[in-house]
Every structure is written in structure tokens, then in C-alpha cells.
Design a protein around this motif. Structure first.
Motif, mmCIF file in Angstrom:
data_model
loop_
_atom_site.group_PDB
_atom_site.id
_atom_site.type_symbol
_atom_site.label_atom_id
_atom_site.label_comp_id
_atom_site.label_asym_id
_atom_site.label_seq_id
_atom_site.Cartn_x
_atom_site.Cartn_y
_atom_site.Cartn_z
ATOM 1 N N ALA A 1 5.565 9.404 -6.502
ATOM 2 C CA ALA A 1 6.609 10.417 -6.329
ATOM 3 C C ALA A 1 7.898 10.085 -7.062
ATOM 4 O O ALA A 1 8.823 10.905 -7.098
ATOM 5 N N LEU A 2 8.003 8.885 -7.649
ATOM 6 C CA LEU A 2 9.261 8.458 -8.270
ATOM 7 C C LEU A 2 9.719 9.322 -9.448
ATOM 8 O O LEU A 2 10.933 9.433 -9.675
ATOM 9 N N PRO A 3 8.832 9.939 -10.239
ATOM 10 C CA PRO A 3 9.354 10.828 -11.296
ATOM 11 C C PRO A 3 10.304 11.898 -10.751
ATOM 12 O O PRO A 3 11.310 12.221 -11.398
ATOM 13 N N ALA A 4 10.005 12.422 -9.566
ATOM 14 C CA ALA A 4 10.893 13.434 -8.974
ATOM 15 C C ALA A 4 12.221 12.804 -8.569
ATOM 16 O O ALA A 4 13.280 13.443 -8.686
ATOM 17 N N CYS B 1 7.335 -5.050 -3.909
ATOM 18 C CA CYS B 1 6.152 -4.590 -3.180
ATOM 19 C C CYS B 1 5.427 -5.788 -2.569
ATOM 20 O O CYS B 1 4.852 -6.602 -3.305
ATOM 21 N N SER B 2 5.481 -5.896 -1.269
ATOM 22 C CA SER B 2 4.763 -6.963 -0.574
ATOM 23 C C SER B 2 4.694 -6.603 0.897
ATOM 24 O O SER B 2 5.433 -5.754 1.381
ATOM 25 N N ASP B 3 3.776 -7.266 1.611
ATOM 26 C CA ASP B 3 3.651 -7.032 3.045
ATOM 27 C C ASP B 3 4.371 -8.093 3.867
ATOM 28 O O ASP B 3 4.243 -8.135 5.092
ATOM 29 N N ARG B 4 5.136 -8.971 3.216
ATOM 30 C CA ARG B 4 5.914 -9.958 3.957
ATOM 31 C C ARG B 4 7.263 -9.357 4.351
ATOM 32 O O ARG B 4 7.713 -8.362 3.775
ATOM 33 N N LEU B 5 7.901 -9.973 5.330
ATOM 34 C CA LEU B 5 9.179 -9.485 5.839
ATOM 35 C C LEU B 5 10.310 -10.167 5.062
ATOM 36 O O LEU B 5 10.583 -11.342 5.277
ATOM 37 N N VAL B 6 10.939 -9.453 4.149
ATOM 38 C CA VAL B 6 11.993 -10.060 3.344
ATOM 39 C C VAL B 6 13.296 -10.137 4.140
ATOM 40 O O VAL B 6 13.532 -9.344 5.045
ATOM 41 N N ASN C 1 -3.622 -10.523 5.115
ATOM 42 C CA ASN C 1 -2.263 -10.069 5.428
ATOM 43 C C ASN C 1 -1.702 -9.175 4.339
ATOM 44 O O ASN C 1 -0.495 -9.075 4.169
ATOM 45 N N ASP C 2 -2.597 -8.512 3.604
ATOM 46 C CA ASP C 2 -2.193 -7.603 2.534
ATOM 47 C C ASP C 2 -3.040 -6.345 2.648
ATOM 48 O O ASP C 2 -4.276 -6.422 2.773
ATOM 49 N N SER C 3 -2.401 -5.178 2.612
ATOM 50 C CA SER C 3 -3.117 -3.923 2.851
ATOM 51 C C SER C 3 -4.144 -3.619 1.772
ATOM 52 O O SER C 3 -5.226 -3.087 2.058
ATOM 53 N N THR C 4 -3.833 -3.952 0.524
ATOM 54 C CA THR C 4 -4.784 -3.698 -0.555
ATOM 55 C C THR C 4 -6.034 -4.561 -0.376
ATOM 56 O O THR C 4 -7.167 -4.077 -0.492
ATOM 57 N N ALA C 5 -5.833 -5.849 -0.091
ATOM 58 C CA ALA C 5 -6.966 -6.740 0.138
ATOM 59 C C ALA C 5 -7.764 -6.305 1.366
ATOM 60 O O ALA C 5 -8.992 -6.444 1.405
ATOM 61 N N GLY D 1 0.806 -1.212 0.000
ATOM 62 C CA GLY D 1 0.000 0.000 0.000
ATOM 63 C C GLY D 1 0.838 1.260 0.000
ATOM 64 O O GLY D 1 0.560 2.217 -0.733
ATOM 65 N N LEU D 2 1.875 1.281 0.816
ATOM 66 C CA LEU D 2 2.743 2.450 0.893
ATOM 67 C C LEU D 2 3.466 2.685 -0.430
ATOM 68 O O LEU D 2 3.609 3.822 -0.887
ATOM 69 N N ALA D 3 3.922 1.601 -1.061
ATOM 70 C CA ALA D 3 4.625 1.732 -2.340
ATOM 71 C C ALA D 3 3.704 2.289 -3.411
ATOM 72 O O ALA D 3 4.057 3.235 -4.132
ATOM 73 N N SER D 4 2.495 1.725 -3.533
ATOM 74 C CA SER D 4 1.598 2.126 -4.615
ATOM 75 C C SER D 4 0.988 3.501 -4.388
ATOM 76 O O SER D 4 0.757 4.249 -5.341
ATOM 77 N N SER D 5 0.731 3.866 -3.129
ATOM 78 C CA SER D 5 0.041 5.123 -2.850
ATOM 79 C C SER D 5 0.968 6.319 -2.677
ATOM 80 O O SER D 5 0.586 7.447 -2.985
ATOM 81 N N ILE D 6 2.193 6.092 -2.175
ATOM 82 C CA ILE D 6 3.071 7.218 -1.851
ATOM 83 C C ILE D 6 4.388 7.178 -2.632
ATOM 84 O O ILE D 6 4.768 8.161 -3.272
#
Length: 321
Positions: free
Chosen positions: A110-113, A127-132, A223-227, A101-106
Motif C-alpha cells: 500500500a506504500l505507493p498510495a 521489519c522484524s517480530d522482535r520488540l524494539v 518466532n517469525d511469522s514468515t517462517a 508478515g504485516l509489513a510485507s503483506s499489507i
């Protein structure tokens, strides 16, 4: 034998805990990695690694040599960067992991900048909610929410996530609106569980010094913010989620904030990276950029009272002709 390359390979093998993972991380044939380690041990007349069919571990001599290699490789890297354009224009592949969620929304919007400022960096964003596992999976740094349990990582606090309690209009019409956190014990709630442990997280509320932390009943846990947000939009129950994922839905009326006078504990956000790995310029500039981004984002600031959220705007009636 290229001594510096052999040192780099040795350090990678120790960090990764195996020849195959080290070969994958360095994009080298496994046979090349094995040969370089053998040549290094022959040149030093010392056994650096214990090898079994299941694992590779470092010997006592190998551990001492590993620490020396880290310092040498760090000095070489810094010397190269001081004489090149890297310090002013960092380049190369950068592997980062962040919650979905944080990656897709924030982050992604902002990556173009970021690329306008650092055009020579090639970003690989997981992008995942698991602990890599940063070392095992070859990740340079990760954005993580919550309390940090891994003491082997260096962490920099870059923000907090503020939480809101919401439900869909359809759910509230069917089940009614709770007016106190204890009322939720008679409601359906969408729960969130840890991808690592499977534990369902408690809900927490604070108002005027009163604090309530309780597990709540629910027909679904994810266990996924989008879901998680989609489950709330579908009317499956009350949810408690970060406000940056809910703001647009609140503004359009697809979600309704409840218990607005109760504040939930903010979730700390950190960027973490291995403490035994040299912090390259490209990692450093990414960390600084994320810190700047989160510092200016309205959803990332610590709040001591319930936040003001956007309300749905009524559609204007057309004026008579």
C-alpha cells in the motif's frame, strides 16, 4: 553555544540514556554532544547528569530542566510548523518498525498510495517480530500486535488480526483431520514463541460460549511469522496464524482450513510512540494513514464468528475441439 541545540542534545541524552546513543541518533560526533552538555551545565551553574563508566542518569535538577526543555522544544517546533509548508506537506526521515508478515503483506503493497500523498517523507521501515526499544533505537513509531506491557508508550488502536487454524493437504492426508480442538493434542502443531521471553504461546478456541485455551505439542517452534507459515506449508504440523498471511495459500489449495466453526481470539493492533516525544506531523500523518488502511482491510475487522475464507478454484476442463 546554541542554546536550543544544547537543549535538544540534553533531551536526547536523557531519552537515550547515554552520550553515544544520543550522538548516533542525532548524527553528531560524541565529542560535540559532550561539549554541549558541559557548556549547558556551566551556563546554568547546575549539574544536570550523573556520569559513570557504565551509564548516564539525570540529577534532580536535570529532571526538572528536562521537563522544561520538552515544553520549550515542542513550542518551537509547533511555531515553525505553523509558519511553514510542513503541516500541509510533511517531510523528512520517518523511522517505523512493524512485524515482518504485516509489513510485507499489507503495509508495503500500500506504500505507493502513501508516497503519492506524502512525497517528501523518506520512510525507513524496520521489519522484524522482535520488540524494539523505540527510544534507544531512535524509532519514531511502531506497529505492534498483542497486549501492550510498556506503559511508557502512547498507543492508538488501529485494527485487529483475525486467526485461522490450518494445515497442509499433505499433513492432513498423513495424520487425518481434527474435528475438535482437543483432537489437536494428538497431532503435531507448529508453535510460536516470544522473541523476548522465549515463552511458547497457548492456542485458544471459542464456539457458542465454550472456550478452550491449551498448550499443544509440536516438533518445531519459531518466532517469525514468515517462517511459521513456511513450516505449515512444509507439512510440519497444524498452525494457527493471521488470515491475511494464509488467504492466498487457502485460495490455491496449498493450505486447508480446519475447525472452521471455532473462533480464536483476535489480536489487537496498535501504533505506539514515546509519550515524552513531540508527535511530529510526519508521524501523525503516518498514523492516520495506517488507521485508514487497516479500517478498509477485510482481515483487520473484529469478527464474532468464523470468517469465510477463499476456497481453491477447480481448473476448468478444456472444451472439446
Amino acid at each position: 553555544m546554541n542554546k536550543l541545540q544544547a537543549m535538544e542534545v540534553f533531551v536526547q541524552v536523557v531519552d537515550a540514556g547515554g552520550f553515544s546513543r544520543a550522538a548516533d541518533a542525532m548524527q553528531l560526533p560524541k565529542a560535540t554532544v559532550s561539549t554541549l552538555i558541559q557548556q549547558l551545565e556551566t551556563a546554568l551553574s547546575v549539574k544536570l547528569l550523573h556520569r559513570t563508566t557504565r551509564q548516564v542518569t539525570v540529577t534532580a535538577d536535570g529532571a526538572a530542566y528536562y521537563e522544561r526543555c520538552l515544553r520549550i522544544l515542542t513550542d518551537v517546533k509547533e511555531a515553525e510548523e505553523s509558519l511553514s509548508r510542513t503541516r500541509l506537506s510533511p517531510s523528512g526521515r520517518l523511522r517505523v518498525d512493524a512485524p515482518t508478515g504485516l509489513a510485507s503483506s499489507i503495509l508495503v503493497p500500500a506504500l505507493p498510495a502513501f508516497f503519492a500523498r506524502y512525497p517528501d517523507i523518506q520512510l525507513e521501515l524496520g521489519c522484524s517480530d522482535r520488540l524494539v526499544d523505540l527510544i534507544e533505537e531512535g524509532v519514531d513509531c511502531a506497529v505492534r500486535g498483542g497486549m501492550l506491557a510498556d506503559s511508557t508508550l502512547i498507543a492508538r488502536r488501529v485494527g485487529v488480526l483475525n486467526m485461522l487454524t490450518c494445515a497442509s493437504p499433505a499433513y492432513l492426508e498423513q495424520y487425518g483431520t481434527p474435528h475438535h480442538p482437543r483432537d489437536l493434542e494428538r497431532h503435531r502443531c507448529v508453535n510460536y514463541f516470544s522473541a523476548k521471553t522465549g515463552k511458547i504461546y497457548d492456542w485458544d478456541f471459542t464456539r457458542d460460549g465454550e472456550r478452550i485455551q491449551i498448550p499443544l505439542p509440536g516438533v518445531i517452534a519459531v518466532n517469525d511469522s514468515t517462517a511459521y507459515v513456511e513450516a505449515g506449508l512444509a507439512g510440519l504440523g497444524v498452525l494457527q496464524m493471521t488470515d491475511y498471511l494464509l488467504r492466498d495459500h487457502l485460495a490455491t489449495g496449498r493450505m486447508v482450513q480446519i475447525l472452521p466453526e471455532w473462533v480464536s481470539d483476535p489480536i489487537p493492533i496498535n501504533i505506539v510512540y514515546p509519550q515524552n516525544r513531540h508527535l511530529s506531523t510526519k508521524v501523525r500523518v503516518f498514523v492516520e494513514w495506517v488507521a485508514e488502511l487497516f479500517d478498509s482491510h477485510p482481515s483487520m475487522r473484529v469478527r464474532t464468528h468464523a470468517p469465510t475464507v477463499p476456497q481453491p478454484q477447480p481448473t476448468a476442463e478444456p472444451e472439446p475441439a
